[in-house]
Design a protein around this motif. Structure first.
Motif, mmCIF file in Angstrom:
data_model
loop_
_atom_site.group_PDB
_atom_site.id
_atom_site.type_symbol
_atom_site.label_atom_id
_atom_site.label_comp_id
_atom_site.label_asym_id
_atom_site.label_seq_id
_atom_site.Cartn_x
_atom_site.Cartn_y
_atom_site.Cartn_z
ATOM 1 N N HIS A 3 -2.346 -5.148 -5.827
ATOM 2 C CA HIS A 3 -2.197 -5.279 -4.345
ATOM 3 C C HIS A 3 -0.601 -5.463 -3.835
ATOM 4 O O HIS A 3 -0.053 -4.808 -4.158
ATOM 5 N N ASP A 4 -0.430 -6.468 -3.015
ATOM 6 C CA ASP A 4 0.924 -6.880 -2.758
ATOM 7 C C ASP A 4 1.755 -7.936 -3.498
ATOM 8 O O ASP A 4 2.517 -8.440 -3.017
ATOM 9 N N ASN A 46 0.280 -1.797 -3.669
ATOM 10 C CA ASN A 46 0.485 -1.828 -2.244
ATOM 11 C C ASN A 46 2.086 -2.615 -1.770
ATOM 12 O O ASN A 46 2.291 -2.720 -0.337
ATOM 13 N N ARG A 77 3.801 -12.780 -3.079
ATOM 14 C CA ARG A 77 3.437 -11.689 -2.030
ATOM 15 C C ARG A 77 4.857 -11.222 -1.640
ATOM 16 O O ARG A 77 5.997 -11.940 -1.748
#
Length: 97
Positions: A3-4, A46, A77
């Motif tokens: 993901h991030d 992402n 993140r």
């Protein structure tokens, strides 16, 4: 990475430091919260603005630390990155924040 998330190498300068004037600052000296520079080693699918090899500015106290094969790394993140240093030769010369 998923993901991030971004994987960053933990800076290894925990010992003495020198000020710009040449004064030695011992490792035991109390300093204010400081942001740290680190190198990106992995990014999730992402992540849009950071890529492997970038040098990023972040707060190491707010991140999760992980040990991989005896080395210390941080997982964060993308939104927790404050700045990125890069050489942009297409729009000028030098190092920009």
């Amino acid at each position: 990475m998923l993901h991030d998330r971004v994987l960053v190498r933990v800076p290894g300068d925990e010992g003495e430091r020198r000020s710009t004037g040449g004064i030695v600052i011992p490792a035991t000296a109390q300093v204010a919260r400081r942001l740290s520079w680190g190198d990106v080693l992995g990014v999730g699918n992402n992540v849009r603005n950071v890529k492997v090899g970038d040098r990023v500015l972040f707060n190491p106290e707010d991140q999760l630390e992980v040990e991989i094969q005896g080395g210390a790394y941080l997982v964060m993140r993308e939104r927790d990155i404050h700045a990125m240093a890069s050489e942009r030769t297409e729009h000028g010369t030098g190092l920009y924040l």
